[in-house]
Write a protein that holds these residues in place. Structure first.
Motif, short mmCIF file in Angstrom:
data_model
loop_
_atom_site.label_atom_id
_atom_site.label_comp_id
_atom_site.label_asym_id
_atom_site.label_seq_id
_atom_site.Cartn_x
_atom_site.Cartn_y
_atom_site.Cartn_z
N ASN A 192 18.04 37.33 49.34
CA ASN A 192 17.55 38.23 48.27
C ASN A 192 18.27 39.56 48.22
O ASN A 192 17.69 40.56 47.83
CB ASN A 192 16.04 38.49 48.41
CG ASN A 192 15.25 37.27 47.99
OD1 ASN A 192 15.65 36.57 47.07
ND2 ASN A 192 14.15 37.03 48.69
N TYR A 193 19.53 39.61 48.64
CA TYR A 193 20.31 40.83 48.46
C TYR A 193 21.00 40.72 47.11
O TYR A 193 21.64 39.73 46.82
CB TYR A 193 21.43 40.98 49.50
CG TYR A 193 21.02 41.03 50.94
CD1 TYR A 193 19.69 41.08 51.34
CD2 TYR A 193 22.01 41.02 51.93
CE1 TYR A 193 19.35 41.12 52.68
CE2 TYR A 193 21.67 41.07 53.27
CZ TYR A 193 20.35 41.11 53.64
OH TYR A 193 20.04 41.14 54.96
N GLU A 194 20.89 41.76 46.32
CA GLU A 194 21.59 41.74 45.03
C GLU A 194 22.72 42.75 45.01
O GLU A 194 23.88 42.40 44.84
CB GLU A 194 20.60 42.03 43.90
CG GLU A 194 19.74 40.81 43.60
CD GLU A 194 18.70 41.07 42.56
OE1 GLU A 194 18.75 42.13 41.89
OE2 GLU A 194 17.81 40.21 42.42
N THR A 247 19.59 52.36 61.50
CA THR A 247 18.99 51.11 61.04
C THR A 247 18.22 51.41 59.77
O THR A 247 17.75 52.51 59.57
CB THR A 247 18.00 50.53 62.07
OG1 THR A 247 17.31 51.62 62.64
CG2 THR A 247 18.70 49.75 63.13
N GLY A 248 18.10 50.40 58.94
CA GLY A 248 17.40 50.61 57.67
C GLY A 248 18.38 50.85 56.53
O GLY A 248 18.00 50.82 55.37
N THR A 249 19.64 51.09 56.87
CA THR A 249 20.64 51.36 55.83
C THR A 249 21.33 50.08 55.37
O THR A 249 22.11 50.11 54.42
CB THR A 249 21.73 52.31 56.37
OG1 THR A 249 22.27 51.72 57.58
CG2 THR A 249 21.18 53.68 56.68
N GLY A 250 21.09 48.98 56.07
CA GLY A 250 21.80 47.73 55.77
C GLY A 250 23.09 47.60 56.56
O GLY A 250 23.99 46.84 56.21
N LYS A 251 23.16 48.31 57.69
CA LYS A 251 24.43 48.34 58.44
C LYS A 251 24.75 46.99 59.07
O LYS A 251 25.93 46.65 59.24
CB LYS A 251 24.38 49.43 59.51
CG LYS A 251 23.41 49.14 60.63
CD LYS A 251 23.44 50.24 61.67
CE LYS A 251 22.29 50.13 62.63
NZ LYS A 251 22.36 49.03 63.59
N THR A 252 23.73 46.22 59.41
CA THR A 252 24.01 44.94 60.08
C THR A 252 24.79 44.03 59.14
O THR A 252 25.84 43.49 59.52
CB THR A 252 22.69 44.27 60.53
OG1 THR A 252 21.86 45.25 61.13
CG2 THR A 252 22.96 43.15 61.50
N ALA A 253 24.29 43.88 57.92
CA ALA A 253 25.00 43.03 56.96
C ALA A 253 26.35 43.65 56.62
O ALA A 253 27.31 42.93 56.30
CB ALA A 253 24.16 42.83 55.70
P1 AMP Z 1 19.63 47.12 58.85
O1 AMP Z 1 19.94 48.56 58.51
O2 AMP Z 1 20.86 46.33 59.06
O3 AMP Z 1 18.67 47.03 60.00
O4 AMP Z 1 18.92 46.47 57.57
C1 AMP Z 1 17.66 46.88 57.11
C2 AMP Z 1 17.01 45.84 56.20
O5 AMP Z 1 17.64 45.84 54.92
C3 AMP Z 1 17.08 44.41 56.70
O6 AMP Z 1 15.82 43.83 56.51
C4 AMP Z 1 18.10 43.75 55.82
O7 AMP Z 1 17.84 42.37 55.69
C5 AMP Z 1 17.92 44.49 54.52
N1 AMP Z 1 19.14 44.56 53.71
C6 AMP Z 1 20.42 44.70 54.13
N2 AMP Z 1 21.26 44.75 53.11
C7 AMP Z 1 20.52 44.64 51.98
C8 AMP Z 1 20.82 44.64 50.58
N3 AMP Z 1 22.07 44.78 50.14
N4 AMP Z 1 19.80 44.49 49.72
C9 AMP Z 1 18.54 44.37 50.16
N5 AMP Z 1 18.19 44.38 51.46
C10 AMP Z 1 19.15 44.52 52.37
#
Ligand code: AMP
Length: 413
Positions: free
Chosen positions: A20-22, A47-53
């Motif tokens: 569900n990432y758009e 964390t929370g910024t989406g850094k992992t992806a």
């Molecule tokens: P993180 O900062 O990597 O811990 O990610 C925080 C949360 O954001 C996790 O639940 C991810 O699955 C979600 N996330 C990461 N990238 C996106 C994105 N582009 N759109 C929506 N959710 C995301």
């Protein structure tokens, strides 16, 4: 920016869609293109910024077309088991439609796991997520082959150095080929991280997302109390604040146990998590919490970083965390993604100065909540502020700043 614009493999795009990432988050937008160009990265992002992806996606995309049988393609080193497990789950989700293999290698699990890890290391895996100590244990056995490694990722690097993993990390790096791409992520950028970056990275692209300040949407309040008022106030807050998942943080595990016992006695459905628990117990407690079966968890700082349960909408600091960064990480557990969240901090008599220092670091005065009359008179907020005395000490009575994670010598209670 939409994910379709990154030129990712269709199989990976399917995983992104299923997650569900758009649109890409700012960190993703900034680091994915240079990673795909082969550049080293130093990024400060919480964390929370989406850094992992942000690091997983380009790494996976590369490995999809450069898979080498029997070899390790990418190594992600992280400070804690919890984070290792969480990243492994992230990988599983995003790589669901691909043939990529991955394994998490972390301490505290049983001998059977060690055998499975050994097998994976011998057979090769596209992506390995590990904690430093456990990886060293495998390296010492002599069968780890990372000669074809393409990517090294250090996540939460500041935390790893704080936990004393510098030597372990150096040892692991010695086992890697010189030619590789390095990605370094850290919530903060103290001098020692800069030093590590100088030794490790080649002409890196620098990205700075970290505000090192909590997101504005978290409603922060502090309750200035006498120590014995903390427990009745905590109960009142938990009864009167609507929440889905609430997390109560304490700095010491002894306090975690006491708080859990008291709240349980008061009828709350609550569990505890700290370093005394076996790995399996921790996982089962986290699972029950994430699924909502147990809505309330009391924890040491072991949980303050990295854990990603996006239904947490209330964080209560039963005591004031060690410093500003710990505060940001604790309260950052709430209001993830789109959710709203509140973070309350109970400030005892001896914690006023410490809390004031946090406010200074955040450059923000946290609103002070009303103490209900039934709890009796509460103290005034009157921290000792910094004074300048013409070159003399500028921090009267201030203790030297020290960083602790979960184990605080001396007592807060
Ligand atoms: P993180 O900062 O990597 O811990 O990610 C925080 C949360 O954001 C996790 O639940 C991810 O699955 C979600 N996330 C990461 N990238 C996106 C994105 N582009 N759109 C929506 N959710 C995301």
């Amino acid at each position: 920016m939409r994910f379709t614009e990154f030129n990712f493999s269709p199989l990976l795009l399917e995983g992104i869609e299923a997650s569900n990432y758009e649109t890409a988050t700012p960190i993703q937008e900034q680091v994915i293109p240079p990673i795909m160009e082969g550049r080293d990265i130093i990024a400060s992002a919480q964390t929370g910024t989406g850094k992992t992806a942000a690091f997983l996606l380009p790494v996976m995309n590369h490995l999809l077309s450069h898979h080498v049988d029997g070899q390790v393609g990418a190594l992600i080193i992280v400070p804690t088991r919890e984070l290792a497990i969480q990243i492994a789950q992230h990988i599983e989700g995003l790589s669901y439609f691909t043939h990529l293999s991955s394994i998490a290698i972390y301490g505290g699990s049983d001998a059977q796991n060690f055998v499975a890890e050994k097998k994976a290391l011998q057979m090769g895996a596209d992506i390995i997520v590990c904690t430093p100590g456990r990886m060293i244990a495998h390296l010492n056995m002599g069968y780890v082959n990372m000669k074809q490694l393409r990517f090294l990722i250090l996540d939460e690097a500041d935390r790893m150095l704080d936990m004393g993993f510098q030597d372990d990390i150096n040892r692991i790096i010695k086992a890697l080929p010189e030619k590789r791409q390095n990605l370094l992520f850290s919530a903060t950028m103290p001098a020692k991280i800069r030093q590590l970056a100088r030794n490790l990275l080649h002409n890196p692209v620098e990205v700075n997302i970290a505000i090192s300040k909590p997101p504005e949407k978290i409603v922060q309040k502090a309750f200035v109390v006498h120590e014995p008022q903390k427990m009745p106030l905590l109960q009142k807050l938990l009864r009167e604040t609507p929440y889905k998942n609430a997390l109560v943080f304490c700095s010491r595990k002894q306090t975690v146990k006491e708080v859990r016992r008291e709240l349980k006695r008061a009828g709350f459905n609550i569990e505890e998590i700290h370093s005394d628990l076996e790995q399996a117990q921790r996982e089962s407690v986290l699972g029950a919490f994430a699924s909502g079966r147990i809505p309330l968890l009391v924890a040491t700082d072991i949980l303050s970083r990295g854990i990603d349960i996006d239904t947490i909408d209330l964080v209560i600091n039963y005591d004031v965390p060690g410093d500003g960064e710990d505060y940001v990480h604790r309260i950052g557990r709430t209001a993830r993604a789109e959710a709203e969240g509140a973070a309350y901090t109970l400030v005892g008599d001896k914690e006023q100065n410490k809390f004031h220092q946090i406010e200074q670091l955040l450059e923000k005065t946290v609103e002070k909540g009303e103490i209900p009359d039934e709890l009796g008179p509460a103290p005034a907020y009157n921290p000792r502020t910094r004074h300048h005395h013409g070159g003399n000490r500028d921090n009267r009575g201030g203790k030297p700043k020290k960083k602790f994670y979960g184990k605080r010598p001396g007592g807060s209670r």
